[in-house]
Design a protein around this motif. Structure first.
Motif, PDB file in Angstrom:
ATOM      1  N   GLY A 143       0.809  -1.208   0.000  1.00  0.00           N
ATOM      2  CA  GLY A 143       0.000   0.000   0.000  1.00  0.00           C
ATOM      3  C   GLY A 143       0.843   1.260   0.000  1.00  0.00           C
ATOM      4  N   PRO A 199      -7.511   4.441  -1.849  1.00  0.00           N
ATOM      5  CA  PRO A 199      -8.063   3.178  -1.352  1.00  0.00           C
ATOM      6  C   PRO A 199      -7.051   2.034  -1.388  1.00  0.00           C
ATOM      7  N   ALA A 200      -5.947   2.223  -2.122  1.00  0.00           N
ATOM      8  CA  ALA A 200      -4.940   1.154  -2.164  1.00  0.00           C
ATOM      9  C   ALA A 200      -4.080   1.141  -0.914  1.00  0.00           C
ATOM     10  N   HIS A 220      -6.097   1.122   4.003  1.00  0.00           N
ATOM     11  CA  HIS A 220      -6.583   0.044   4.849  1.00  0.00           C
ATOM     12  C   HIS A 220      -5.451  -0.819   5.404  1.00  0.00           C
ATOM     13  N   THR A 221      -4.181  -0.439   5.128  1.00  0.00           N
ATOM     14  CA  THR A 221      -3.101  -1.311   5.580  1.00  0.00           C
ATOM     15  C   THR A 221      -2.470  -0.951   6.927  1.00  0.00           C
ATOM     16  N   GLN A 248     -17.257  -2.178  -2.951  1.00  0.00           N
ATOM     17  CA  GLN A 248     -16.323  -2.771  -1.990  1.00  0.00           C
ATOM     18  C   GLN A 248     -17.036  -3.642  -0.968  1.00  0.00           C
ATOM     19  N   ARG A 275     -12.890  -1.078   6.040  1.00  0.00           N
ATOM     20  CA  ARG A 275     -12.072   0.114   5.853  1.00  0.00           C
ATOM     21  C   ARG A 275     -11.987   0.542   4.399  1.00  0.00           C
ATOM     22  N   ARG A 276     -12.124  -0.389   3.461  1.00  0.00           N
ATOM     23  CA  ARG A 276     -12.075  -0.005   2.047  1.00  0.00           C
ATOM     24  C   ARG A 276     -13.279   0.826   1.660  1.00  0.00           C
ATOM     25  N   SER A 282     -12.658   4.190   2.907  1.00  0.00           N
ATOM     26  CA  SER A 282     -11.656   4.907   2.126  1.00  0.00           C
ATOM     27  C   SER A 282     -12.259   5.521   0.877  1.00  0.00           C
ATOM     28  N   ASP A 325     -13.501  -8.070   6.793  1.00  0.00           N
ATOM     29  CA  ASP A 325     -14.284  -8.524   5.654  1.00  0.00           C
ATOM     30  C   ASP A 325     -15.747  -8.636   6.074  1.00  0.00           C
TER      31      ASP A 325
END
Lengths: 132, 498
Positions: B158, B230-231, B234-235, B293, B297-298, B301, B355
């Motif tokens: 990310g 968005p990439a 969430h990391t 999505q 978190r995605r 984002s 998820d």
């Protein structure tokens, strides 16, 4: 890397580079130079030693973690800025000793702080990369 | 001169220095870090009250007079942003204390965290474009460190696009600076305002303006330069991602507002016309991306992007009401979005995943968490009387006022789509029973360090929603200052000299 030529040259050139960096730091407030560029030059000196002798030698020679250099440098630079504030003037206002000269003053301390921060940051990265 | 302006920058850097010097004492580092955020919040409050009482505050750093030295300027917009920075910094630092075992291994965490806060404060306070560039660099460096501080593979995946695209933005910014300096001979924003009033090369200035728009647009995550966001968001750890979600893109929006009100005011039909189209596209793409999505978190984002569209919309319309809406939206959004990221962390603690397919049963087992999600989520979606409702109302009203019916319709539609996303999270994570493949039956104790910031932020959302009047008035004052920059210019160039 074990090269006699590199090792011998490093002893000479490494020391010269460090002297040059201190000269650059010193002349920085009225002529081209200053803490940032001086630290970059000094870091090349350390990088030479890292290449020739390995990161362990540099770590032992430094005695302290490079992170402490960053912390100390930040504190020194901010302290130099605070001197002006204690005198009821804006942050970072230059204060000189003696007041008419332009030799020793808070800008020199500020620059030294910058020098330590930049050198510490580069050494942190450099040593971590070499050791991984 | 007022040295009050330096404290919100100085305190975080002092804390960073202290936590570096305390490398071997993690417990002490932690204590210093918490003291540091509280100190910074206090400094922001003091500056805030100084500005609301006495108007714009200026500090000529180093006692160099205005166009030559670097000016720090605090107007209403700056101090509002600073206040939110202080609040979110404190919230994130306390939350990080709760999730710390992950981060304890990376001992530079606290130092980087405070350098980021210092960079944010600097960006909001500076009155000089080149100095703004420096603060962006500071933030980029610190945020890259924080993003990778857990050293997991996904984090690097990310962080690399994040850094590459942001370096590109920085490069565009630097090119814009060089061209602008070449055209006008100054980079002090107040001085630029004056120079551009009488500048002849208006076409060239417009070209430079678009360079700045692209540079800040990448930072803000506006269409079509948003894909890095968005990439990467969430990391990192929850506290860090909440701070990023609340602050980082909003610095880009702030920079756009500042430059496209104070500096590039010579050809608003072109610059703000383009901004209006981009704002609409940003809203739509963000919300459509979110609908596709399926991870907590995605989704959040992607919603940052659509919300940035709303803020740009207000700037593009360029009426007092629209700008008021933008400022109100900024304040509301930063608090709500950061809080949603923090709540997503609570959900992950319980379900062990982000998820949505494998989450569930939160409402039944943890009603408090459900309420804490409900407030910011439906504020984001714009339910009355929560804060997001007023923000959207102001902007839609403003676009109707100037008869931009299409944009108003887009804003309403995007609001409805936001409800869809929030309801999706609500149903999947909170309402539906826990799927057989999921975990979360065992009782997870509430952590006070994590719950306290979430509760306080939710409370602030409620207060802004129920008592919208004071925030509206502050936003209105900020908007008026932006529409009439002469006061700002005089404060910096005229009476500001010590």
């Amino acid at each position: 890397m074990t090269s006699v030529i590199l090792k011998t040259a490093t002893r000479l050139v490494g020391a010269l580079v460090l002297v040059l960096s201190i000269y650059l730091l010193w002349r920085g407030h009225h002529a081209p130079g200053g803490g940032f560029i001086a630290a970059l030059v000094a870091a090349t000196g350390f990088a030479l030693v890292v290449l020739a002798e390995g990161p362990g030698v540099v770590r032992r020679g430094l005695r302290i973690r490079p992170q402490y250099l960053i912390g100390a440098g930040l504190a020194l630079s901010m302290g130099a800025g605070l001197v002006g504030m204690i005198r009821q003037q804006p942050f970072l206002t230059g204060v000189w000793w003696p007041s008419t000269s332009a030799v020793a003053g808070t800008p020199l301390f500020f620059d030294t702080g910058v020098f330590l921060v930049v050198l510490g940051a580069i050494l942190t990265v450099l040593l971590a990369l070499e050791e991984s | 001169m007022s040295n009050l302006l330096i404290y919100p920058i100085l305190l975080p850097f002092g804390t960073a220095a202290a936590s570096l010097l305390l490398w071997r004492k993690p417990a002490l580092q932690q204590a210093v870090s918490l003291a540091g955020v509280i100190g910074q919040l206090a400094a922001c409050i003091v500056l805030f009250s100084a500005v609301t009482e006495d108007g714009i505050q200026v500090l000529q750093v180093g006692n160099w007079p205005a166009p030559y030295g670097i000016s720090l300027v605090a107007d209403h917009l700056s101090v509002l942003m600073l206040m939110v920075t202080g609040i979110l910094g404190t919230a994130a630092a306390f939350y990080a204390r709760g999730e710390l075992p992950d981060h304890l291994r990376a001992k530079s965490f606290h130092a980087l965290f405070h350098v980021l806060l210092g960079g944010l404060s600097g960006a909001f306070l500076t009155g000089d474009l080149f100095n703004l560039y420096v603060w962006f660099e500071v933030m980029l460096m610190a945020s890259f460190g924080l993003m990778t501080s857990g050293q997991r593979r996904a984090q690097f995946r990310g962080a690399v696009p994040y850094v590459v695209i942001n370096l590109l933005a920085t490069l565009l910014f630097l090119m814009g600076l060089a061209l602008l300096y070449g055209l006008t001979g100054t980079l002090n924003m107040a001085h630029l305002h004056q120079k551009i009033l009488s500048h002849e090369a208006r076409g060239l200035l417009t070209a430079v303006a678009f360079l700045f728009m692209a540079a800040f647009g990448i930072k803000a995550g506006m269409f079509p330069l948003f894909f890095w966001l968005p990439a990467s968001y969430h990391t990192p750890g929850i506290a860090v991602s909440a701070l990023f979600a609340g602050m980082l893109t909003k610095v880009g929006v702030y920079a756009l507002i500042r430059t496209f009100s104070l500096v590039f005011h010579h050809d608003m039909a072109t610059t703000h016309g383009v901004l209006l189209v981009i704002a609409g596209l940003t809203m739509v793409t963000g919300v459509l991306g979110a609908a596709a999505q399926n991870a907590f978190r995605r989704i959040l984002s992607f919603h940052i992007i659509s919300q940035v569209g709303y803020m740009l919309l207000g700037l593009a319309l360029w009426t007092p009401l629209a700008l008021t809406g933008t400022v109100f939206y900024l304040v509301h959004h930063m608090i709500v979005k950061a809080n949603l990221f923090l709540v997503s962390g609570l959900g992950r603690d319980i379900n062990g995943t982000m998820d949505l397919n494998r989450m569930g049963g939160l409402y039944q087992a943890y009603p408090v968490v459900a309420v804490l999600f409900f407030v910011p989520a439906f504020s984001l979606a714009g339910f009355p009387p929560l804060s997001g409702f007023w923000a959207k109302l102001l902007l839609i009203q403003a676009s109707l006022q100037v008869e931009h019916y299409i944009v108003a319709a887009i804003a309403v539609a995007v609001g409805l789509m936001t409800v869809y996303s929030m309801v999706k999270i609500w149903i999947e994570a909170f309402w539906k029973p826990l799927p057989s493949s999921g975990t979360g039956g065992a009782a997870v104790p509430y952590s006070g360090w994590k719950m306290a910031p979430v509760c306080v932020l939710a409370m602030i959302t409620l207060v802004i929603g129920l008592g919208a009047e004071p925030v509206y008035r502050l936003a209105d004052t900020a908007a008026r200052e932006l529409m009439a920059p002469q006061v700002y210019v005089e404060a910096v160039l005229g009476g500001g000299r010590p």
